[in-house]
Design a protein around this motif. Structure first.
Motif, short mmCIF file in Angstrom:
data_model
loop_
_atom_site.label_atom_id
_atom_site.label_comp_id
_atom_site.label_asym_id
_atom_site.label_seq_id
_atom_site.Cartn_x
_atom_site.Cartn_y
_atom_site.Cartn_z
N ILE A 20 0.84 -1.20 0.00
CA ILE A 20 0.00 0.00 0.00
C ILE A 20 0.87 1.25 0.00
CG2 ILE A 20 -1.65 1.35 1.34
CD1 ILE A 20 -2.79 -1.34 2.36
N ARG A 21 1.85 1.28 0.89
CA ARG A 21 2.72 2.46 0.98
C ARG A 21 3.51 2.68 -0.30
NH1 ARG A 21 1.45 6.02 4.76
NH2 ARG A 21 3.60 6.62 5.21
N LEU A 22 3.99 1.61 -0.91
CA LEU A 22 4.72 1.75 -2.17
C LEU A 22 3.78 2.14 -3.30
CD1 LEU A 22 7.11 -1.34 -1.88
CD2 LEU A 22 7.71 1.07 -1.57
N GLY A 23 2.57 1.57 -3.30
CA GLY A 23 1.58 1.95 -4.31
C GLY A 23 1.22 3.41 -4.23
N GLN A 24 1.16 3.96 -3.02
CA GLN A 24 0.88 5.38 -2.84
C GLN A 24 1.97 6.25 -3.46
OE1 GLN A 24 0.48 5.46 1.43
NE2 GLN A 24 -1.72 5.04 1.40
N GLN A 25 3.19 5.70 -3.55
CA GLN A 25 4.32 6.43 -4.12
C GLN A 25 4.50 6.15 -5.61
OE1 GLN A 25 6.14 8.69 -2.35
NE2 GLN A 25 4.68 8.29 -0.69
N GLY A 26 3.57 5.39 -6.19
CA GLY A 26 3.63 5.14 -7.62
C GLY A 26 4.59 4.05 -8.05
N LYS A 27 5.06 3.23 -7.12
CA LYS A 27 5.98 2.15 -7.45
C LYS A 27 5.22 0.96 -8.06
CE LYS A 27 9.78 4.05 -5.85
NZ LYS A 27 10.90 4.40 -6.74
N TYR A 52 -1.81 3.23 12.48
CA TYR A 52 -1.36 2.72 11.18
C TYR A 52 -2.54 2.45 10.25
CZ TYR A 52 3.24 2.04 13.32
OH TYR A 52 4.45 2.24 13.94
N LEU A 53 -3.62 1.91 10.79
CA LEU A 53 -4.79 1.65 9.96
C LEU A 53 -5.37 2.95 9.41
CD1 LEU A 53 -6.61 -1.13 12.03
CD2 LEU A 53 -5.10 -1.41 10.06
N GLU A 54 -5.36 4.00 10.22
CA GLU A 54 -5.84 5.30 9.74
C GLU A 54 -4.98 5.80 8.60
OE1 GLU A 54 -7.94 8.05 12.83
OE2 GLU A 54 -6.12 7.30 13.77
N GLN A 55 -3.66 5.71 8.74
CA GLN A 55 -2.76 6.20 7.70
C GLN A 55 -2.87 5.39 6.42
OE1 GLN A 55 1.30 7.46 9.00
NE2 GLN A 55 0.62 6.81 11.05
N LEU A 56 -3.20 4.12 6.55
CA LEU A 56 -3.38 3.27 5.36
C LEU A 56 -4.76 3.44 4.74
CD1 LEU A 56 -1.70 0.04 6.74
CD2 LEU A 56 -0.77 1.51 4.94
N GLY A 57 -5.65 4.12 5.44
CA GLY A 57 -6.98 4.37 4.90
C GLY A 57 -7.93 3.19 4.99
N VAL A 58 -7.73 2.31 5.99
CA VAL A 58 -8.56 1.10 6.09
C VAL A 58 -9.26 0.95 7.43
CG1 VAL A 58 -7.14 -0.15 4.40
CG2 VAL A 58 -6.59 -0.32 6.84
N MET A 300 4.96 -1.01 11.77
CA MET A 300 6.06 -0.07 11.95
C MET A 300 7.19 -0.35 10.97
SD MET A 300 9.33 0.24 13.32
CE MET A 300 9.52 -1.03 14.56
N GLN A 301 7.55 -1.62 10.82
CA GLN A 301 8.63 -1.98 9.91
C GLN A 301 8.28 -1.66 8.46
OE1 GLN A 301 10.55 -5.94 10.64
NE2 GLN A 301 9.07 -6.04 12.31
N SER A 302 7.06 -1.96 8.06
CA SER A 302 6.69 -1.73 6.66
C SER A 302 6.67 -0.24 6.33
CB SER A 302 5.33 -2.36 6.35
OG SER A 302 4.28 -1.72 7.03
N PHE A 303 6.26 0.59 7.27
CA PHE A 303 6.28 2.04 7.04
C PHE A 303 7.72 2.53 6.89
CE2 PHE A 303 1.92 1.87 7.72
CZ PHE A 303 1.32 3.12 7.76
N LEU A 304 8.60 2.05 7.75
CA LEU A 304 10.00 2.45 7.65
C LEU A 304 10.65 1.96 6.36
CD1 LEU A 304 11.34 1.82 11.29
CD2 LEU A 304 10.87 4.03 10.21
N LEU A 305 10.35 0.72 5.98
CA LEU A 305 10.95 0.16 4.77
C LEU A 305 10.43 0.84 3.52
CD1 LEU A 305 12.86 -1.83 3.48
CD2 LEU A 305 11.06 -3.57 3.57
#
Length: 413
Positions: A20-27, A52-58, A300-305
């Motif tokens: 999700i985080r990478l998709g938000q960045q267009g990867k 984290y769920l709020e930031q992911l929009g779910v 936490m790890q996935s957000f950092l990565l």
């Protein structure tokens, strides 16, 4: 041959949230998992907060099944308990629902491709760098996929970690067998509360999920596991009914499915990254589930990565990822190991002392106001825990002494 920016192996909490985080960045991302979804997996389920769920929009969709908002925590020792408010509410979702919501969210991004029921059979290498994966579907059809980075989000027994020979450190053997069961019809407390039972060296966990549905967890002595698995339902319930007031509360309750469990979780950190690869979630860090930190640690790890993999200086950012990961996870890791080991060392005198203190609000009224200062001193080297532990101690007051710490004279409250 298809080229992606990132291939993620494992599509549960760590893998899907990273996608999700990478998709938000267009990867461009290929997300692979050998399972089909929705499906369940062994988990503590407990989320200490919902940020984290709020930031992911779910968050709204995860809560849509009617999850109860948990704002209190109670810990029993024998027939006494300590209870206090949480600084933030938590929810306790089933993993089949949580993982599926995250996966569906990831698929909304144009650059993210999901392949369920696909296994990764090997890595592709070029001059010492990982450059892709070889996959196989359930029909046995194989395909090679190239990528700039391969991320192992494939759990505590990660094949990716094994194939890249990621070194382990802070390693401890599995400490305790753990078992879970999902029940309907257990009598709840008046307010949704996470309950922890410490009894005869075992730990019981009561997690309120949706209305009328709860998860019961049990950590037992290693010597009990083999015998218990001969008739897991009967023995699980027999032990659980020894916990304070649970025999009455479980009267008429029904088990959904089976009791599931494992001999124990490995406790370690793994090397976080290397040429063309990285690890996230349980693949990079695993520990005993007794402190219920696993899901939040994975987020936490996935957000950092994700931040590292979208940086202009990826190599430097990955080193920063490793440092931040270990700084934030090591205090909780040490706390978990010490917590489990200390349960073996409780003497009858210490249990009796705790029960006497818990039964006497005047004692706690004098003790608790000093607890915050004591924790400030003891948690200087524990940045992850300092804020949450201190907030809990200071929130005790002790305005709530009559409600929060007492002998259990009214067990249904």
């Amino acid at each position: 041959m298809k080229q992606y920016d990132v291939v993620i192996v494992g599509a549960r909490v760590a893998g899907s949230s990273l996608a999700i985080r990478l998709g938000q960045q267009g990867k461009s991302v290929l997300l692979i998992d050998k399972a089909s979804f929705p499906s369940d997996t062994l988990s503590t389920h407990h989320m200490s907060h919902t940020d984290y769920l709020e930031q992911l929009g779910v968050l709204e969709e995860v809560e849509a099944t009617g999850l109860r908002k948990i704002e209190r925590m109670r810990t029993y020792i024998g027939s006494a308990f300590v209870e206090g408010p949480r600084p933030n509410y938590t929810i306790i979702p089933r993993r089949d629902h949580l993982d599926y919501v995250l996966l569906q969210k990831a698929m909304q991004y144009d650059g993210v491709v999901v392949r369920e029921q696909h296994s990764v059979k090997s890595l592709l290498w070029d001059d010492g760098h990982v450059v892709g994966v070889e996959t196989e579907n359930k029909k046995g059809e194989q395909e090679q996929v190239r990528s700039s980075w391969v991320v192992g989000a494939d759990g505590k027994h990660s094949n990716i970690a094994k194939w890249v020979d990621a070194s382990e450190y802070e390693t401890h053997e599995p400490l305790r067998p753990v078992l879970y069961g999902y029940y309907r019809g257990i009598e709840p407390l008046s307010k949704p509360t996470t309950e922890i039972f410490l009894h005869e060296g075992r730990i019981g966990f009561y997690f309120p999920m949706e209305e009328g549905r709860d998860c019961l967890g049990l950590e037992i002595h290693p010597s009990e596991f083999k015998e218990m698995m001969k008739d897991p339902k009967a023995q699980f319930e027999a032990i659980y009914k020894e916990l304070y007031d649970m025999e009455r509360r479980m009267e008429g309750a029904e088990l959904e499915g089976k009791i599931i469990g494992t001999k124990g979780m490995p406790n370690h950190f793994r090397e976080a990254y290397g040429p063309g690869w990285a690890l996230v979630g349980d693949a990079g860090h695993s520990k005993d589930p007794s402190t219920g930190l696993g899901i939040n640690d994975a987020f936490m790890q996935s957000f950092l990565l994700a931040e590292a993999l979208t940086s202009e200086d990826v190599e430097g950012a990955l080193e920063a990822f490793r440092v931040k990961r270990d700084e934030q996870l090591l205090p909780g890791f040490k706390l978990t190991i010490d917590y489990i080991k200390s349960l073996r060392e409780w003497t009858m005198n210490e249990v009796a002392l705790f029960q006497t203190m818990a039964a006497n609000p005047m004692v706690w009224n004098k003790l608790v106001p000093r607890l915050a200062d004591h924790l400030k001193e003891d948690t200087k080297e524990m940045p992850l825990l300092h804020g949450s532990v201190l907030m809990e101690a200071e929130s005790f007051g002790y305005q709530e002494k009559q409600e929060s710490v007492r002998r259990l004279s009214k067990p249904n409250e």
